[in-house]
Design a protein around this motif. Structure first.
Motif, PDB file in Angstrom:
ATOM      1  N   UNK A   1       0.816  -1.214   0.000  1.00 14.87           N
ATOM      2  CA  UNK A   1       0.000   0.000   0.000  1.00 14.87           C
ATOM      3  C   UNK A   1       0.851   1.265   0.000  1.00 14.87           C
ATOM      4  N   UNK A   2       2.080   1.147   0.532  1.00  9.26           N
ATOM      5  CA  UNK A   2       2.967   2.309   0.616  1.00  9.26           C
ATOM      6  C   UNK A   2       3.924   2.401  -0.572  1.00  9.26           C
ATOM      7  N   UNK A   3       3.842   1.460  -1.497  1.00 10.24           N
ATOM      8  CA  UNK A   3       4.774   1.419  -2.628  1.00 10.24           C
ATOM      9  C   UNK A   3       4.438   2.472  -3.674  1.00 10.24           C
ATOM     10  N   UNK A   4       5.437   2.796  -4.512  1.00  4.33           N
ATOM     11  CA  UNK A   4       5.159   3.723  -5.611  1.00  4.33           C
ATOM     12  C   UNK A   4       4.143   3.142  -6.576  1.00  4.33           C
ATOM     13  N   UNK A   5       4.187   1.821  -6.752  1.00  2.00           N
ATOM     14  CA  UNK A   5       3.225   1.168  -7.646  1.00  2.00           C
ATOM     15  C   UNK A   5       1.791   1.501  -7.232  1.00  2.00           C
ATOM     16  N   UNK A   6       1.498   1.383  -5.937  1.00  2.00           N
ATOM     17  CA  UNK A   6       0.138   1.653  -5.477  1.00  2.00           C
ATOM     18  C   UNK A   6      -0.125   3.147  -5.388  1.00  2.00           C
ATOM     19  N   UNK A   7       0.871   3.915  -5.012  1.00  2.00           N
ATOM     20  CA  UNK A   7       0.723   5.374  -4.932  1.00  2.00           C
ATOM     21  C   UNK A   7       0.326   5.951  -6.289  1.00  2.00           C
ATOM     22  N   UNK A   8       0.860   5.390  -7.369  1.00  2.00           N
ATOM     23  CA  UNK A   8       0.519   5.871  -8.714  1.00  2.00           C
ATOM     24  C   UNK A   8      -0.963   5.663  -9.018  1.00  2.00           C
TER      25      UNK A   8
END
Length: 447
Positions: free
Chosen positions: A116-123
């Motif tokens: 949830x804190x990854x750039x993948x999810x942030x995008x």
């Protein structure tokens, strides 16, 4: 007729009316009800609604008594982090843990939090993972209260709950819902991979609506002591920061807002979808504004808490002396300041305090650091959003102090304007209610 704006705040519920001609009525407020349980602070939405409805009914008899019936309502409220669990009848089955509180034990496993804190999810969501967001709070209920979890029909923020109480319709403001981390920021649709991984049903969150969209007509039984216009309706407001910025921009157009209260919240508006890799590294939130296709980047610093701590620690609570020292003649000092990103480690840290250090040295070093940090964030957010900030509007009681304004002007070296709106969120909500009603009833000429 008259129009009502509601501001659901951490400490107070505030309401303000606007007459049909656009004249503001007085502000009225009451304390936001809280409850304590197991050493934690909660907001109970059902008790809150009792306080709010009584406040509205009294307002209609007193402040708005000469204005005729109520035509429209809009609501601005603290973030979606403050949400309550309701059953299929709309009854509260679990209260809202206050946004500044966290449960004593982590409710998400490490892998899920990291995803949830990854750039993948942030995008996708525009939000970094924090312990006060919906995934953690819902998982806490599921883990520790499985009987309650099985009864949950919807997970709703306080604005959604008030709109339901007034209209019987469930809606969630687009400027709020992305804080759940369960929606795609670009499409504003539920992000199915996230819902599936969290084990949340697609029906958990209300139907989305933009700022100014009609939620439904007000049911007479919701406000039995209030005279209503035929077709009196609720129009969607949203996240308090967005609603307040909407009000301020009507008086002073800008792309940059800096609102200081308990926390200082810096916002930069952009018509471009921001560079998510850079925004993720900065840790800023990206959410929708009141305009289609426009985004706002926001970042919080506990500036108000830090200033309060300095006033109590060094001046026995005397803010006048603190701000006098802020502009005192500077003496070269090696005091080093850092704001802790993780508040569980403390608000801020001071090092290199040598013998003979003055209170003024500490105040100046700390507020210099806060101001310079905010300006760096402002600069970076402008770059990420593809805009060049030209000026900024400052909001909140601390920016009403000339010393604070002068200090910011010295550190930022750009045009700064202080908003004179005493209650921008309640005022913005009332303006949204009036404007939306006039547009919906084809009376745009009165705007």
């Amino acid at each position: 007729m008259w129009f009502l704006g509601i501001d659901i705040g951490t400490t107070h519920i505030k309401i303000i009316g606007i007459s049909e001609e656009g004249t503001f009525l007085p502000v009225k407020k009451c304390r936001t009800p809280v409850m304590q349980h197991d050493g934690l602070t909660f907001h109970d939405a059902s008790v809150f609604w009792q306080s709010l409805s009584a406040l509205i009914e009294n307002y209609s008899r007193e402040e708005a008594r000469h204005c005729g019936p109520l035509a429209a309502v809009s609501v601005g409220t603290f973030g979606q982090e403050e949400s309550v669990a309701v059953n299929s009848s709309g009854e509260i089955i679990y209260p809202s843990l206050a946004w500044w509180e966290n449960y004593p034990v982590a409710a998400l496993d490490t892998d899920l939090h990291q995803w949830l804190d990854s750039h993948e999810h942030y995008a996708i969501s525009g939000m970094r993972s924090r312990p006060n967001q919906s995934p953690t709070r819902l998982n806490w209920i599921r883990t520790h209260h499985p009987d309650i979890w099985r009864q949950i029909d919807r997970w709703v923020d306080f604005g959604s709950y008030v709109m339901w109480q007034l209209t019987g319709e469930w809606r969630a403001a687009t400027s709020q819902i992305t804080h759940s981390q369960c929606f795609d920021l670009k499409s504003m649709r539920p992000h199915q991979p996230t819902l599936e991984r969290l084990g949340f049903p697609a029906t958990l969150f209300p139907q989305l609506a933009d700022t100014g969209e009609c939620c439904g007509e007000i049911r007479p039984e919701s406000l039995p002591g209030v005279a209503l216009c035929q077709g009196a309706s609720v129009f969607v407001g949203g996240h308090d920061q967005i609603v307040g910025a909407w009000a301020v921009q009507n008086h002073q157009p800008t792309n940059v807002f800096d609102s200081i209260g308990t926390s200082e919240y810096l916002m930069v508006l952009t018509p471009h979808f921001p560079d998510t890799a850079a925004a993720w590294r900065l840790g800023v939130d990206i959410e929708r504004t009141w305009k289609a296709g426009e985004f706002v980047m926001g970042c919080a610093t506990p500036s108000g808490k830090i200033i309060q701590t300095l006033a109590e620690l060094l001046y026995q609570g005397n803010y006048d002396q603190l701000f006098q020292d802020l502009l005192a003649e500077a003496v070269p000092t090696a005091v080093s300041v850092s704001v802790n990103e993780d508040e569980t480690q403390g608000l801020f840290s001071l090092t290199q305090l040598h013998a003979g250090v003055r209170s003024a040295d500490i105040v100046q070093a700390t507020l210099n650091h806060i101001a310079d940090r905010a300006f760096r964030l402002l600069t970076h957010m402008g770059e990420i959003g593809g805009i060049r900030p030209q000026d900024a509007v400052l909001m909140g009681s601390l920016f009403q102090r000339q010393e604070m304004l002068q200090h910011r002007k010295q550190r930022w070296n750009m045009p700064l304007f202080v908003s004179q709106l005493a209650e921008p969120v309640a005022t913005g909500a009332a303006m949204i209610a009036r404007e939306s009603w006039l547009i919906a009833t084809h009376q745009e000429g009165q705007l």
